[in-house]
Scaffold this motif. Structure first.
Motif, PDB file in Angstrom:
ATOM      1  N   LEU A  48       0.823  -1.232   0.000  1.00 29.59           N
ATOM      2  CA  LEU A  48       0.000   0.000   0.000  1.00 29.59           C
ATOM      3  C   LEU A  48       0.848   1.269   0.000  1.00 29.59           C
ATOM      4  O   LEU A  48       0.312   2.359  -0.219  1.00 29.59           O
ATOM      5  CB  LEU A  48      -0.913   0.026   1.222  1.00 29.59           C
ATOM      6  CG  LEU A  48      -2.361  -0.444   1.096  1.00 29.59           C
ATOM      7  CD1 LEU A  48      -3.181   0.129   2.242  1.00 29.59           C
ATOM      8  CD2 LEU A  48      -2.996  -0.053  -0.240  1.00 29.59           C
ATOM      9  N   SER A  49       2.163   1.132   0.246  1.00 27.07           N
ATOM     10  CA  SER A  49       2.994   2.343   0.269  1.00 27.07           C
ATOM     11  C   SER A  49       3.605   2.618  -1.110  1.00 27.07           C
ATOM     12  O   SER A  49       4.434   3.517  -1.251  1.00 27.07           O
ATOM     13  CB  SER A  49       4.112   2.190   1.306  1.00 27.07           C
ATOM     14  OG  SER A  49       5.045   1.219   0.857  1.00 27.07           O
ATOM     15  N   HIS A  75       0.847  -0.952   5.220  1.00 30.56           N
ATOM     16  CA  HIS A  75      -0.477  -0.308   5.189  1.00 30.56           C
ATOM     17  C   HIS A  75      -0.592   0.857   6.146  1.00 30.56           C
ATOM     18  O   HIS A  75      -1.623   1.522   6.200  1.00 30.56           O
ATOM     19  CB  HIS A  75      -1.550  -1.349   5.529  1.00 30.56           C
ATOM     20  CG  HIS A  75      -1.121  -2.280   6.629  1.00 30.56           C
ATOM     21  ND1 HIS A  75      -0.830  -1.836   7.894  1.00 30.56           N
ATOM     22  CD2 HIS A  75      -0.880  -3.602   6.617  1.00 30.56           C
ATOM     23  CE1 HIS A  75      -0.446  -2.874   8.631  1.00 30.56           C
ATOM     24  NE2 HIS A  75      -0.462  -3.963   7.892  1.00 30.56           N
ATOM     25  N   TYR A 165      -6.566   3.925  13.016  1.00 26.37           N
ATOM     26  CA  TYR A 165      -5.679   3.572  11.899  1.00 26.37           C
ATOM     27  C   TYR A 165      -6.420   2.864  10.769  1.00 26.37           C
ATOM     28  O   TYR A 165      -6.139   3.074   9.589  1.00 26.37           O
ATOM     29  CB  TYR A 165      -4.530   2.686  12.396  1.00 26.37           C
ATOM     30  CG  TYR A 165      -3.439   3.479  13.066  1.00 26.37           C
ATOM     31  CD1 TYR A 165      -2.517   4.197  12.311  1.00 26.37           C
ATOM     32  CD2 TYR A 165      -3.339   3.517  14.451  1.00 26.37           C
ATOM     33  CE1 TYR A 165      -1.507   4.928  12.918  1.00 26.37           C
ATOM     34  CE2 TYR A 165      -2.333   4.249  15.068  1.00 26.37           C
ATOM     35  CZ  TYR A 165      -1.422   4.953  14.295  1.00 26.37           C
ATOM     36  OH  TYR A 165      -0.436   5.682  14.895  1.00 26.37           O
ATOM     37  N   ILE A 166      -7.362   2.022  11.145  1.00 27.37           N
ATOM     38  CA  ILE A 166      -8.004   1.206  10.114  1.00 27.37           C
ATOM     39  C   ILE A 166      -8.886   2.071   9.207  1.00 27.37           C
ATOM     40  O   ILE A 166      -9.084   1.773   8.028  1.00 27.37           O
ATOM     41  CB  ILE A 166      -8.785   0.027  10.759  1.00 27.37           C
ATOM     42  CG1 ILE A 166      -8.802  -1.165   9.825  1.00 27.37           C
ATOM     43  CG2 ILE A 166     -10.187   0.365  11.150  1.00 27.37           C
ATOM     44  CD1 ILE A 166      -7.466  -1.722   9.545  1.00 27.37           C
ATOM     45  N   GLU A 168      -8.038   4.967   8.131  1.00 24.41           N
ATOM     46  CA  GLU A 168      -7.154   5.524   7.094  1.00 24.41           C
ATOM     47  C   GLU A 168      -6.897   4.503   5.999  1.00 24.41           C
ATOM     48  O   GLU A 168      -6.870   4.828   4.817  1.00 24.41           O
ATOM     49  CB  GLU A 168      -5.835   5.989   7.723  1.00 24.41           C
ATOM     50  CG  GLU A 168      -6.049   7.220   8.584  1.00 24.41           C
ATOM     51  CD  GLU A 168      -4.810   7.612   9.378  1.00 24.41           C
ATOM     52  OE1 GLU A 168      -3.689   7.230   8.991  1.00 24.41           O
ATOM     53  OE2 GLU A 168      -4.992   8.310  10.399  1.00 24.41           O
ATOM     54  N   VAL A 169      -6.701   3.241   6.403  1.00 24.56           N
ATOM     55  CA  VAL A 169      -6.493   2.184   5.411  1.00 24.56           C
ATOM     56  C   VAL A 169      -7.743   2.069   4.532  1.00 24.56           C
ATOM     57  O   VAL A 169      -7.657   1.968   3.301  1.00 24.56           O
ATOM     58  CB  VAL A 169      -6.202   0.825   6.106  1.00 24.56           C
ATOM     59  CG1 VAL A 169      -6.071  -0.294   5.088  1.00 24.56           C
ATOM     60  CG2 VAL A 169      -4.950   0.926   6.971  1.00 24.56           C
ATOM     61  N   LYS A 172      -8.033   4.768   1.914  1.00 24.27           N
ATOM     62  CA  LYS A 172      -7.086   4.544   0.827  1.00 24.27           C
ATOM     63  C   LYS A 172      -7.614   3.452  -0.122  1.00 24.27           C
ATOM     64  O   LYS A 172      -7.527   3.576  -1.349  1.00 24.27           O
ATOM     65  CB  LYS A 172      -5.749   4.120   1.450  1.00 24.27           C
ATOM     66  CG  LYS A 172      -4.581   4.386   0.582  1.00 24.27           C
ATOM     67  CD  LYS A 172      -3.285   4.435   1.365  1.00 24.27           C
ATOM     68  CE  LYS A 172      -2.169   4.727   0.368  1.00 24.27           C
ATOM     69  NZ  LYS A 172      -0.851   4.692   0.974  1.00 24.27           N
TER      70      LYS A 172
END
Ligand code: AKG
Ligand code: FE2
Length: 335
Positions: A48-49, A75, A165-166, A168-169, A172
């Motif tokens: 993912l980066s 991620h 955090y999840i 943000e994933v 994306k």
């Protein structure tokens, strides 16, 4: 009525080396018979980066068309955030039965939240080898802390940090999935509820099983959600149906497993596929997994994106309120 937890049945079974008949699947489902052992392609892994946005979009779109599932690495969720989420969930399931029952699902309630065991047997009269805990983790207005364990004391903090955090994933993923369909980046997220998407966490606890070759954890299904983002523990068990073969998803430490759910299949008018999957259990170790189901709000209507529908591509799915879709699916009624 006192509910029988699989965890309690498992501790009794350890001494007999056998499992009750209601957990023995018909042969057509038994993992020892139906797991494909030949050379198999692997569930795609996506970084993912990746700074090359076009490449990222292409890989996510291809995986979602061909597989409906992929693993993501790099991620952005720190390792210690995942480790803490796992540790507090494991501690909860290791509490005494009495302490866990405080969080039991409320009998007769419409909500799925709480500690539970699937009560109804499936069509074959069989039961899955798994207990679970369901509770929402986002948005704050929907959270019912009654179902969040007080013990261990750090349970709440670990889950709140993971939720942050999840999200943000998820954002994306929604953006890449939208761009992969040739629509605006926000289209899919908006199409399943935007900021009102409900993040429903489930913890699956699959106790050690003396006859893992005969039983199943969660039986074959596609997820109702838009997307599901899952953290596994180190005990493998997730299987996906690919080209008519049940194949194992390999365990990659710290990866997140992303499932395309029914609502994204619908919005994409069938371009992305919700993946048929199931889980197996282990003889010696407890398997655990932490899927977060990203669900549209109950009254929110989901249907194929108008941008993807035209004369050559008529809508393949009806537009429906999520609660009606869920009701039909759970009661095995036609959509
Ligand atoms: O435990 C797993 O890996 C899969 C669980 C699952 O598919 C579910 O709970 O919907
Ligand atoms: Fe699932």
């Amino acid at each position: 009525m006192e509910v029988e937890r699989v965890q309690a049945i498992a501790s009794l079974s350890l001494t007999t080396d056998n499992i009750p008949a209601e957990f023995i699947r018909p042969e057509k489902e038994q993992p020892a018979i139906t797991t494909f052992r030949g050379p198999v392609p692997e569930v795609p892994t996506i970084d993912l980066s990746d700074p090359d946005q076009e490449n990222l979009v292409r890989s996510i779109a291809n995986a979602s068309k061909e597989w409906g599932i992929f693993q993501v690495v790099n991620h952005g969720v720190p390792t210690d955030v995942i480790t803490k989420l796992q540790a507090v969930g494991k501690e909860f399931f290791e509490l005494s039965p009495e302490e866990k029952e405080v969080y039991a699902k409320i009998p007769g309630s419409q909500s799925i939240e709480g500690y539970g065991t699937q009560l109804q047997k499936d069509i074959d009269g069989k039961k899955p080898w798994v207990d679970h805990l369901f509770h929402k983790i986002w948005p704050p207005s929907t959270i019912n802390y009654r179902f969040w364990p007080k013990n261990p004391p750090s349970y709440r903090d670990a889950n709140e940090v993971y939720a942050k955090y999840i999200r943000e994933v998820a954002d994306k993923l929604f953006t890449s999935l939208s761009l992969g369909l040739g629509v605006k980046g926000h289209a899919l997220k908006e199409g399943v509820g935007g900021e009102d998407i409900v993040y429903m966490l489930k913890i699956n606890y699959y106790p050690p099983c003396p006859r893992p070759e005969l039983a199943l954890g969660v039986v074959a299904h596609t997820d109702l959600s838009s997307l599901t983002i899952l953290v596994p523990n180190e005990v493998p068990g997730l299987q996906v149906l690919k080209d008519d073969h049940w194949i194992d998803a390999k365990y990659i430490p710290n990866a997140l497993i992303v499932h395309i759910g029914d609502q994204i299949e619908i919005l994409s008018n069938g371009i992305y596929r919700s993946v048929l999957h199931r889980s197996t259990v282990d003889k010696g170790k407890a398997r655990m997994s932490w899927p977060v189901f990203l669900e549209p709000p109950a009254e929110f209507v989901v249907g194929p994106l108008p941008q993807l529908v035209n004369e050559e591509n008529p809508p393949k799915y009806k537009a429906k309120k999520f609660k009606d879709y869920a009701y039909c699916k759970l009661n095995k009624l036609p959509q």
